[in-house]
Structures are given as C-alpha cells and as structure tokens.
Design an enzyme around this catalytic site. Structure first.
Site, mmCIF file in Angstrom:
data_model
loop_
_atom_site.group_PDB
_atom_site.id
_atom_site.type_symbol
_atom_site.label_atom_id
_atom_site.label_comp_id
_atom_site.label_asym_id
_atom_site.label_seq_id
_atom_site.Cartn_x
_atom_site.Cartn_y
_atom_site.Cartn_z
ATOM 1 N N GLU A 316 -111.067 -98.087 21.103
ATOM 2 C CA GLU A 316 -111.143 -98.305 22.546
ATOM 3 C C GLU A 316 -110.050 -99.284 22.968
ATOM 4 O O GLU A 316 -110.018 -100.413 22.480
ATOM 5 C CB GLU A 316 -112.503 -98.882 22.945
ATOM 6 C CG GLU A 316 -113.658 -97.927 22.800
ATOM 7 C CD GLU A 316 -114.963 -98.549 23.291
ATOM 8 O OE1 GLU A 316 -115.844 -97.786 23.724
ATOM 9 O OE2 GLU A 316 -115.115 -99.784 23.238
ATOM 10 N N CYS A 317 -109.184 -98.862 23.874
ATOM 11 C CA CYS A 317 -108.157 -99.702 24.474
ATOM 12 C C CYS A 317 -107.279 -100.352 23.407
ATOM 13 O O CYS A 317 -106.357 -99.729 22.905
ATOM 14 C CB CYS A 317 -108.793 -100.727 25.406
ATOM 15 S SG CYS A 317 -107.617 -101.426 26.595
ATOM 16 N N GLY A 318 -107.543 -101.610 23.012
ATOM 17 C CA GLY A 318 -106.769 -102.210 21.933
ATOM 18 C C GLY A 318 -106.853 -101.401 20.658
ATOM 19 O O GLY A 318 -105.896 -101.340 19.880
#
Length: 437
Positions: A316-318
C-alpha cells in the site's frame, strides 16, 4: 467506554497538541485514557500512542462504515476515550469530525485559537454549536478549550464571554515547546518528535480534567458483526514489514492478522531476510527517506525473486513504491527497488493525491472479488510511471489511484495500490483467505 471528541474550528488550530495535553491532564488525574483519531491519518495517532502508551483507534466512516466505526471504538480500552478530530469540525463530505461524533453519540469539545480574541472566541464557539441545528446534525458542542491563550485577563475575558450553554475546559498556553515539526504527509511521527513531557504537564495544569470527565458520555454500541467479514482462523502465515520505512499500519489491521493468521514482522531497512511465509504485507510509510538503505539491504531483491516465484506480496502506497522497479527522490537520486511491479516511482515537492477512495475490482484479485468495491484513502507525494503492458486490478470510482482511472498494479500473484484500506473493509480478509486457499 465513555468519551468525547475534540473538534477544531479549522485545520492548523492545534488539535493534536490539545489532544496530547488533554490526554496528559487526564492521565495525571489518574484516568486510563484511550486515544482515537477521526479520519484516516497515521501520523497523529503515533503521537497519541507516545503519550497515552496504547495504540490510537482509527475512526473513519468512509473506511469503516458506521457499524465498523462503532466496533473499532469499542475495541479500545480505558476509562475515557479522547477522539481527535480531522480538519475543521464540519469539514469533509465523506467522514467529517461532526459525522464521527454523531455516529458515536459523543459530545464535542471545540478547540478554538484564542491568541488574538476574547469575546470573538465565544462568538465563534456559539456559531459552531448552533450550526449543527442549522444543518440537521445531532451534534452537541459542549464547550471549548482555548488554544494559545494566556492566563490572567485574557483567560477571564474568554471565560466570561461564553454563554451559559458552553462550558470552559481550560487553555493551552502559547509556547514553542508545544510545536511538533512537520514534513510532507504531515507532522513528524510520534517516536521521532514527541513533545517534552514537562511542557505537556505544564499545559495539563491549565486544563480542567474533572470537568472534561463530567462531559464524557457512553458511545453508541454496534449492533452486530456483519456476515461478510470473516472471523475464522485461516491456515496462513503472513509477514509484515515493520520499520522506519514501513510504519503506516492501523491497529485494527494488525489485530485482524493476528486473530486470523500467524503473523511475523521483518525489517527491509535492516536487511532482514524475507521470513518463511505464505504472503507479505508492505504497509505505507517513508521508503523515500530510506531509499539508499532499501536498495543496498538485499531484502527487496530477495522479495522480488520470491514474488516472481509466486509469493503473494500486497503493498500500500509506500509498499507500492518499494515493489516498483525504481524510486527517484526529490533530489533526483534514483534507487533500485524490488522490481515486482512494472512502474518507476518519482517523488515530488507537492502532494499528488489526497482523498477518500472507492475502487471496483475489474477481476478477482488479492483483496477483492470481481466487481467488488473497496473503500480506502490516498495521500502521497509520489507518482508512478507504468509500463505500457501494465495490468490494473481496480477501476477508480472515486479518487486518483495510479493514473487517474485505475489503481492496483498487479504482477505475478502480487498487488500494489496507492490506496490504504482498513480492516473493517473486506480487503484484508480477502487477502488472508487467498493465502490459505
């Protein structure tokens, strides 16, 4: 568990400092405090935990739904729950602080910037109280905490100006020691920039803990556990990245993993080998601040190899950034990442997306069945340039995703999204069930 919500007149009014000061005041008075955060933020809760000594609950109607929000609240523990709001009290179309307070049936203590006002502070507070009736919201603004207020005549002027239906719960004195440094995505994390305990205790002395306890009420209880959410244990072991680069996890997510599966953590920054597991979860965080260490540690290289052999990886994201082919920092330095996903990520000076998100699965994927919708949140300063043959798992119904129309890059049996989801969605249950299939 009784509680109250701290709402602000606007963003930047000092809600986090007020929350921490109130938590300290209640703790000093002998109460066991459960902190919580309205909205999808990861950073403010880290400061809550640093002061309260227990994880802060995430309360967001869009991410959790009304019943999920109530369940998450009641999973907390303590004498009183202090809920920090998001933005101004009424701001936000998907999950405002007022909407959260209404769903829980909790009163609101309004944080008002009083550095340049007395009677006007009272007028502002009264307007916020009456606005709830004007828009048909069942929200009680019980009183105020005066942020950046001096003592003596200044404090007396504020207190005396308040109408009788608004209580005065004290003030937060103006002091540079009560300022938290910030960077992109918001404040620095609690373990990086915790407020000095002496400054918090000084602020706590100007707050009225017992009056705050008197205004706290019991929160509305959830009615049931939805049948759509699995609770049975699955035969799976999940490895969760947990270090300075991967730190954006909701407490409820880790709780769900521990309830349903065997969980082990590892640190890509430290160069830990990928654990023996059935799947890997890479949460969001700050991989851009640790890109050199991630590139040289060897963990991401191993993770890329394991993913190519069929190990499911969810980022997720990072986590998406770390799963990409490369990560270029704002300074223009390019670092090799895991190479699982066909994308090259670049950091920017300004945020690229900020919104509540809704995704619709195009086909069956790690976190959703075909056609299923998943709600979440996005906030990132990076963009991802994807290869021409990239495959997306989701159509964006709301939000920007990766390219404005899609989110969820998928390769091998792995998936990376810019969207953060909460355990009260079905996404993590689907993930665990896929691992045990």
């Amino acid at each position: 568990m009784q509680g109250f919500v701290l709402g602000g007149v606007s963003s930047g009014v000092g809600k986090t400092v007020a929350t921490l000061s109130i938590v300290q005041a209640l703790a000093d008075a002998g109460y066991d405090v459960q902190p919580a955060k309205a909205g999808p933020d990861f950073i403010d809760p880290s400061h809550h935990e640093a002061v309260a000594g227990r994880p802060s609950r995430t309360l967001d109607l869009w991410l959790c739904g009304e019943e999920g929000l109530r369940r998450n609240y009641h999973r907390g523990d303590g004498d009183v729950c202090v809920v920090e709001g998001v933005m101004g009290l009424y701001d936000g179309d998907a999950s405002s602080t007022a909407m959260v307070a209404e769903a829980l049936g909790l009163p609101v203590v309004l944080v008002v910037d009083a550095k340049a006002g007395m009677e006007s502070v009272a007028a502002t507070a009264l307007g916020f109280r009456e606005y709830a009736d004007a828009i048909g919201r069942d929200v009680e603004v019980a009183g105020i905490v005066a942020q950046r207020a001096h003592g003596g005549r200044h404090e007396r002027g504020i207190r005396d100006a308040l109408p009788e239906e608004l209580d005065y719960f004290g003030r937060i004195p103006p002091t540079p020691d009560l300022e938290i440094p910030d960077r992109h995505l918001g404040l620095e994390m609690g373990e990086e920039a915790s407020l000095p305990i002496d400054a918090l205790r000084d602020a706590a002395e100007t707050l009225e803990a017992e009056r705050l306890m008197e205004v706290a009420t019991d929160a509305t209880a959830p009615e049931s556990v939805p049948a759509s959410q699995g609770t049975d244990a699955v035969d799976a072991r999940i490895a969760v990245a947990s270090d300075a680069a991967f730190r954006f996890t909701y407490p409820a997510t880790i709780e769900r993993f521990r309830e349903r599966a065997d969980l082990v953590t590892f640190s890509p920054v430290a160069g830990d080998p990928v654990p023996d597991c059935d799947g890997v979860y890479l949460p969001g965080g700050y991989p851009e601040l640790h890109a050199e260490a991630l590139e040289s540690s060897g963990t991401l290289t191993e993770l890329g190899e394991r993913a190519s052999e069929g190990l499911p990886v969810l980022g997720e994201c990072g986590g998406l950034m770390a799963m990409s082919q490369s990560l270029t920092t704002v300074d223009g330095e390019r670092h090799e990442m895991a190479g699982i996903l066909p994308a090259d990520v670049t950091m920017h000076d300004r945020y690229q997306a900020l919104d509540h998100v809704e995704l619709e699965a195009r086909d069956e994927t790690l976190t959703a069945d075909a056609g299923e919708r998943v709600r979440g949140h996005e906030f990132h300063y990076s963009s991802a340039a994807v290869d021409g043959d990239a495959q997306f798992a989701f159509q964006t119904v709301r939000g920007d995703g990766i390219d404005g129309d899609h989110d969820g890059l998928t390769e091998y049996d792995s998936l990376g999204t810019y969207t953060h989801v909460h355990a009260e969605s079905s996404a993590f249950d689907r993930f665990l069930e896929r691992l045990s299939a």
